[in-house]
Design a protein around this motif. Structure first.
Motif, PDB file in Angstrom:
ATOM      1  N   LEU A  70      12.292   9.005 -35.098  1.00 23.93           N
ATOM      2  CA  LEU A  70      11.001   9.140 -34.473  1.00 23.93           C
ATOM      3  C   LEU A  70      10.775   7.942 -33.565  1.00 23.93           C
ATOM      4  CD1 LEU A  70       8.845  10.244 -37.546  1.00 23.93           C
ATOM      5  CD2 LEU A  70       9.817  11.703 -35.788  1.00 23.93           C
ATOM      6  N   GLN A  71       9.754   8.036 -32.712  1.00 23.36           N
ATOM      7  CA  GLN A  71       9.396   6.904 -31.890  1.00 23.36           C
ATOM      8  C   GLN A  71       8.959   5.741 -32.775  1.00 23.36           C
ATOM      9  OE1 GLN A  71       6.364   8.238 -29.212  1.00 23.36           O
ATOM     10  NE2 GLN A  71       7.837   9.206 -27.822  1.00 23.36           N
ATOM     11  N   ASP A  72       9.275   4.521 -32.333  1.00 26.88           N
ATOM     12  CA  ASP A  72       8.952   3.344 -33.115  1.00 26.88           C
ATOM     13  C   ASP A  72       7.452   3.283 -33.383  1.00 26.88           C
ATOM     14  OD1 ASP A  72       9.425   0.937 -34.432  1.00 26.88           O
ATOM     15  OD2 ASP A  72       8.886  -0.212 -32.648  1.00 26.88           O
ATOM     16  N   GLY A  73       7.087   3.127 -34.644  1.00 23.44           N
ATOM     17  CA  GLY A  73       5.687   3.027 -35.027  1.00 23.44           C
ATOM     18  C   GLY A  73       5.042   4.343 -35.384  1.00 23.44           C
ATOM     19  N   SER A  74       5.665   5.478 -35.072  1.00 26.35           N
ATOM     20  CA  SER A  74       5.085   6.774 -35.385  1.00 26.35           C
ATOM     21  C   SER A  74       5.493   7.205 -36.784  1.00 26.35           C
ATOM     22  CB  SER A  74       5.531   7.821 -34.359  1.00 26.35           C
ATOM     23  OG  SER A  74       6.934   8.012 -34.415  1.00 26.35           O
ATOM     24  N   THR A  75       4.657   8.036 -37.376  1.00 21.71           N
ATOM     25  CA  THR A  75       4.896   8.513 -38.741  1.00 21.71           C
ATOM     26  C   THR A  75       4.669  10.013 -38.788  1.00 21.71           C
ATOM     27  OG1 THR A  75       4.134   6.402 -39.680  1.00 21.71           O
ATOM     28  CG2 THR A  75       4.229   8.292 -41.156  1.00 21.71           C
ATOM     29  N   GLN A  76       5.564  10.720 -39.464  1.00 20.43           N
ATOM     30  CA  GLN A  76       5.387  12.157 -39.668  1.00 20.43           C
ATOM     31  C   GLN A  76       5.304  12.440 -41.156  1.00 20.43           C
ATOM     32  OE1 GLN A  76       7.707  16.257 -38.427  1.00 20.43           O
ATOM     33  NE2 GLN A  76       7.209  14.749 -36.873  1.00 20.43           N
ATOM     34  N   LEU A  77       4.379  13.318 -41.510  1.00 21.70           N
ATOM     35  CA  LEU A  77       4.145  13.677 -42.903  1.00 21.70           C
ATOM     36  C   LEU A  77       4.555  15.125 -43.124  1.00 21.70           C
ATOM     37  CD1 LEU A  77       2.716  12.823 -45.662  1.00 21.70           C
ATOM     38  CD2 LEU A  77       0.737  14.046 -44.750  1.00 21.70           C
ATOM     39  N   LEU A  78       5.325  15.368 -44.188  1.00 20.77           N
ATOM     40  CA  LEU A  78       5.754  16.711 -44.560  1.00 20.77           C
ATOM     41  C   LEU A  78       5.217  17.037 -45.939  1.00 20.77           C
ATOM     42  CD1 LEU A  78       9.532  16.210 -43.671  1.00 20.77           C
ATOM     43  CD2 LEU A  78       7.700  16.912 -42.119  1.00 20.77           C
ATOM     44  N   CYS A  79       4.761  18.264 -46.129  1.00 25.74           N
ATOM     45  CA  CYS A  79       4.284  18.723 -47.433  1.00 25.74           C
ATOM     46  C   CYS A  79       5.021  20.007 -47.794  1.00 25.74           C
ATOM     47  CB  CYS A  79       2.774  18.967 -47.406  1.00 25.74           C
ATOM     48  SG  CYS A  79       2.095  19.540 -48.979  1.00 25.74           S
ATOM     49  N   LEU A  80       5.647  20.029 -48.976  1.00 28.21           N
ATOM     50  CA  LEU A  80       6.404  21.185 -49.443  1.00 28.21           C
ATOM     51  C   LEU A  80       6.047  21.467 -50.895  1.00 28.21           C
ATOM     52  CD1 LEU A  80       8.548  18.923 -47.969  1.00 28.21           C
ATOM     53  CD2 LEU A  80       9.899  21.014 -47.807  1.00 28.21           C
ATOM     54  N   THR A  81       6.327  22.690 -51.329  1.00 32.23           N
ATOM     55  CA  THR A  81       6.206  22.979 -52.751  1.00 32.23           C
ATOM     56  C   THR A  81       7.342  22.271 -53.487  1.00 32.23           C
ATOM     57  OG1 THR A  81       7.518  24.998 -52.538  1.00 32.23           O
ATOM     58  CG2 THR A  81       5.122  25.222 -52.327  1.00 32.23           C
ATOM     59  N   ALA A  82       7.027  21.695 -54.646  1.00 34.32           N
ATOM     60  CA  ALA A  82       8.015  20.877 -55.356  1.00 34.32           C
ATOM     61  C   ALA A  82       9.137  21.721 -55.946  1.00 34.32           C
ATOM     62  CB  ALA A  82       7.328  20.074 -56.455  1.00 34.32           C
ATOM     63  N   SER A  83       8.832  22.931 -56.385  1.00 38.31           N
ATOM     64  CA  SER A  83       9.836  23.733 -57.090  1.00 38.31           C
ATOM     65  C   SER A  83      10.804  24.437 -56.145  1.00 38.31           C
ATOM     66  CB  SER A  83       9.142  24.766 -57.977  1.00 38.31           C
ATOM     67  OG  SER A  83       8.297  25.607 -57.202  1.00 38.31           O
ATOM     68  N   SER A  84      10.284  24.992 -55.055  1.00 34.08           N
ATOM     69  CA  SER A  84      11.126  25.797 -54.167  1.00 34.08           C
ATOM     70  C   SER A  84      11.348  25.181 -52.801  1.00 34.08           C
ATOM     71  CB  SER A  84      10.512  27.190 -53.993  1.00 34.08           C
ATOM     72  OG  SER A  84       9.178  27.089 -53.506  1.00 34.08           O
ATOM     73  N   GLY A  85      10.620  24.125 -52.467  1.00 39.07           N
ATOM     74  CA  GLY A  85      10.801  23.484 -51.176  1.00 39.07           C
ATOM     75  C   GLY A  85      10.247  24.261 -49.998  1.00 39.07           C
ATOM     76  N   VAL A  86       9.273  25.148 -50.238  1.00 38.49           N
ATOM     77  CA  VAL A  86       8.670  25.902 -49.138  1.00 38.49           C
ATOM     78  C   VAL A  86       7.766  24.967 -48.331  1.00 38.49           C
ATOM     79  CG1 VAL A  86       7.138  27.808 -48.524  1.00 38.49           C
ATOM     80  CG2 VAL A  86       8.745  28.056 -50.435  1.00 38.49           C
ATOM     81  N   PRO A  87       7.967  24.819 -47.015  1.00 37.80           N
ATOM     82  CA  PRO A  87       7.114  23.942 -46.207  1.00 37.80           C
ATOM     83  C   PRO A  87       5.682  24.477 -46.154  1.00 37.80           C
ATOM     84  CG  PRO A  87       9.168  24.450 -45.051  1.00 37.80           C
ATOM     85  CD  PRO A  87       9.090  25.381 -46.223  1.00 37.80           C
ATOM     86  N   LEU A  88       4.718  23.576 -46.391  1.00 41.91           N
ATOM     87  CA  LEU A  88       3.307  23.944 -46.345  1.00 41.91           C
ATOM     88  C   LEU A  88       2.644  23.471 -45.060  1.00 41.91           C
ATOM     89  CD1 LEU A  88       2.343  23.149 -50.053  1.00 41.91           C
ATOM     90  CD2 LEU A  88       2.806  25.393 -49.045  1.00 41.91           C
ATOM     91  N   PHE A  89       2.966  22.252 -44.617  1.00 41.64           N
ATOM     92  CA  PHE A  89       2.459  21.773 -43.330  1.00 41.64           C
ATOM     93  C   PHE A  89       3.206  20.501 -42.939  1.00 41.64           C
ATOM     94  CE2 PHE A  89      -0.411  19.548 -46.321  1.00 41.64           C
ATOM     95  CZ  PHE A  89      -0.304  18.240 -45.865  1.00 41.64           C
ATOM     96  N   THR A  90       3.127  20.170 -41.663  1.00 41.28           N
ATOM     97  CA  THR A  90       3.596  18.883 -41.145  1.00 41.28           C
ATOM     98  C   THR A  90       2.489  18.309 -40.272  1.00 41.28           C
ATOM     99  OG1 THR A  90       4.601  19.833 -39.161  1.00 41.28           O
ATOM    100  CG2 THR A  90       5.993  19.656 -41.117  1.00 41.28           C
ATOM    101  N   ARG A  91       2.315  16.994 -40.317  1.00 42.15           N
ATOM    102  CA  ARG A  91       1.295  16.324 -39.507  1.00 42.15           C
ATOM    103  C   ARG A  91       1.874  15.037 -38.942  1.00 42.15           C
ATOM    104  NH1 ARG A  91      -1.977  19.778 -37.938  1.00 42.15           N
ATOM    105  NH2 ARG A  91      -3.470  18.165 -37.360  1.00 42.15           N
ATOM    106  N   GLY A  92       1.303  14.590 -37.847  1.00 41.52           N
ATOM    107  CA  GLY A  92       1.706  13.339 -37.231  1.00 41.52           C
ATOM    108  C   GLY A  92       2.901  13.491 -36.329  1.00 41.52           C
ATOM    109  N   ALA A  93       3.100  12.535 -35.429  1.00 39.99           N
ATOM    110  CA  ALA A  93       4.222  12.488 -34.486  1.00 39.99           C
ATOM    111  C   ALA A  93       4.169  13.697 -33.557  1.00 39.99           C
ATOM    112  CB  ALA A  93       5.574  12.407 -35.184  1.00 39.99           C
ATOM    113  N   SER A  94       4.220  13.437 -32.281  1.00 42.25           N
ATOM    114  CA  SER A  94       4.113  14.524 -31.296  1.00 42.25           C
ATOM    115  C   SER A  94       5.321  15.453 -31.339  1.00 42.25           C
ATOM    116  CB  SER A  94       3.963  13.935 -29.885  1.00 42.25           C
ATOM    117  OG  SER A  94       5.054  13.070 -29.583  1.00 42.25           O
ATOM    118  N   ARG A  95       6.463  14.924 -31.759  1.00 39.50           N
ATOM    119  CA  ARG A  95       7.675  15.732 -31.816  1.00 39.50           C
ATOM    120  C   ARG A  95       8.007  16.040 -33.274  1.00 39.50           C
ATOM    121  NH1 ARG A  95      13.633  13.893 -29.546  1.00 39.50           N
ATOM    122  NH2 ARG A  95      14.760  15.810 -30.100  1.00 39.50           N
ATOM    123  N   GLN A  96       7.880  17.303 -33.649  1.00 35.69           N
ATOM    124  CA  GLN A  96       8.103  17.697 -35.036  1.00 35.69           C
ATOM    125  C   GLN A  96       9.593  17.684 -35.368  1.00 35.69           C
ATOM    126  OE1 GLN A  96       5.909  21.154 -36.313  1.00 35.69           O
ATOM    127  NE2 GLN A  96       7.507  21.739 -37.754  1.00 35.69           N
TER     128      GLN A  96
END
Length: 428
Positions: free
Chosen positions: A3-29
């Motif tokens: 990622l760009q220096d200083g930027s942070t991306q957050l990922l949220c998934l289900t713990a059991s199956s790893g299904v992505p719930l959302f991503t936030r932050g950073a302009s480039r996913q």
């Protein structure tokens, strides 16, 4: 993966199956393949009895994992920063994000993953608060990092305290708070008895509600520690631009009644007092508190009440050899020095309101205290941009940035004098 220096991306998934719930932050996913790899390597470690909490990337980035209640996995990916300091910041970010989701949706909604698609829709209501935590748009607010309530010390505290107490009582509540520029200027006794992180997250939520432009709102909230499964009502009213009052209450009063009858009754007579508070701005301290011109920035924490005040002072009275620092850079250096002190020398009160099994996943901090025959009470750091001094007493912690031209032997005197001036003038 970079990622760009200083930027942070957050990922949220289900713990059991790893299904992505959302991503936030950073302009480039991040690509889906990388998200799947981050989840897969954590699951692989877990299957072999290894708990993966963090790692570094070849490009100097940082990845931190955290599973909450065996229900959701949060992953923070950062584009750069000092390794130890960045890991502590990301661990605190994941704790705040989880508790912000509890604050908005309630714990039951997050633990009972019966309908993933519905949960994805419900989680959208948390995005404004999560973005507030991620983007750190308010540079002078450090509560997300310290888990202490960002406070403003008004010139007439008794008058405002009486108004907050009376307003809360008239609204059938024991929980009332006045915010000025996103900081707490006055609050009822029961508000201060909330868990420190609850106070910090409620403050962040009020800032996001204020940014929406509405003059008032009625918002359901869950308290992550005190009431994670039963909602309360948060009534918020804008008194002046930059000044908001709110209460936590039950079914009564209605938003209309509180706005029409109570707001004017208690706050109309105090318009000039509120304006004088607004004039303090990001300084957070009344004019009666003198600050030495060689002080660049400070963070003062009251360890008993879990409140903090912070400010940056860009003085023109400095040596020609001193570098000229911008306000954002001063805030950044102050945060880094706070993490430096808390991860190495000073005592950090337990303020992480997560399950014990989840708290055990927190990343390790550098424990230089081992081998010391005592708990360090003071420390200093000399760098090219500034000199920093940390001071700890049973009641306070002070973190101070000064110009490089200040003699090193004088740092302690400047810090003790600054602490004494603030306490004697405000009683903080």
């Amino acid at each position: 993966m970079m990622l760009q220096d200083g930027s942070t991306q957050l990922l949220c998934l289900t713990a059991s199956s790893g299904v992505p719930l959302f991503t936030r932050g950073a302009s480039r996913q991040l690509p889906f393949s990388i998200i799947g790899s981050l989840n897969g390597v954590h699951m692989f470690g877990g299957g072999h009895g290894v708990l993966l909490s963090s790692c570094e990337t070849e490009g100097g980035g940082k990845v931190v994992w955290r599973v909450f209640h065996d229900s959701m996995m949060l992953i923070a990916v950062s584009g750069g920063g000092s390794s130890g300091e960045e890991e502590i910041r990301l661990q605190r970010l994941l704790e705040n994000v989880w508790n912000s989701m509890v604050l908005v949706l309630g714990q039951d909604e997050l633990l009972q993953l019966r309908n993933v698609e519905r949960l994805k829709r419900d989680l959208r209501s948390c995005f404004c608060l999560i973005d507030e935590l991620l983007e750190e748009k308010h540079q002078g607010l450090l509560g997300n990092l310290t888990h202490c309530a960002d406070s403003l010390l008004p010139p007439n505290p008794a008058v405002l305290q009486e108004a907050v107490d009376g307003f809360a009582q008239a609204a059938d509540s024991e929980f009332g708070c006045l915010f000025v520029h996103g900081r707490i200027a006055a609050a009822t006794e029961k508000w201060w008895r909330l868990a420190p992180q609850e106070v910090v997250l409620l403050s962040a939520l009020v800032r996001t509600l204020s940014a929406s432009g509405s003059a008032s709102c009625d918002h359901p909230v869950f308290l992550p520690l005190g009431s994670p499964t039963v909602a309360h009502r948060l009534l918020r009213f804008q008194l002046l631009p930059g000044a908001d009052v709110c209460v936590l209450c039950g079914p009564t009063p209605s938003l209309l009644r509180a706005e029409v009858q109570l707001v004017g009754q208690f706050w109309s007579p105090l318009v000039e007092t509120l304006r004088s508070c607004l004039l303090i701005g990001e300084r957070s301290l009344p004019g009666s508190v003198p600050l030495r011109p060689d002080v660049l920035a400070l963070l003062l924490i009251n360890r008993e009440t879990r409140r903090c005040v912070s400010c940056v002072q860009l003085s023109t009275h400095h040596a020609l050899t001193d570098p000229i620092l911008s306000t954002p850079r001063c805030w950044e250096l102050l945060k880094l020095f706070y993490i430096f002190c808390m991860s190495r020398y000073f005592t950090q009160e337990e303020t992480c309101w997560v399950a014990p099994e989840d708290r055990a996943q927190g990343g390790p901090t550098e424990e230089l205290q081992h081998g010391f025959s005592h708990q360090p009470q003071q420390c200093y750091l000399v760098a090219e941009e500034c000199k920093s001094y940390g001071l700890q007493t049973p009641q306070h912690q002070l973190f101070l940035l000064m110009f490089p031209s200040v003699p090193t032997f004088a740092l302690r005197k400047v810090a003790t004098q600054t602490l004494s001036d603030i306490i004697s003038a405000t009683g903080f």
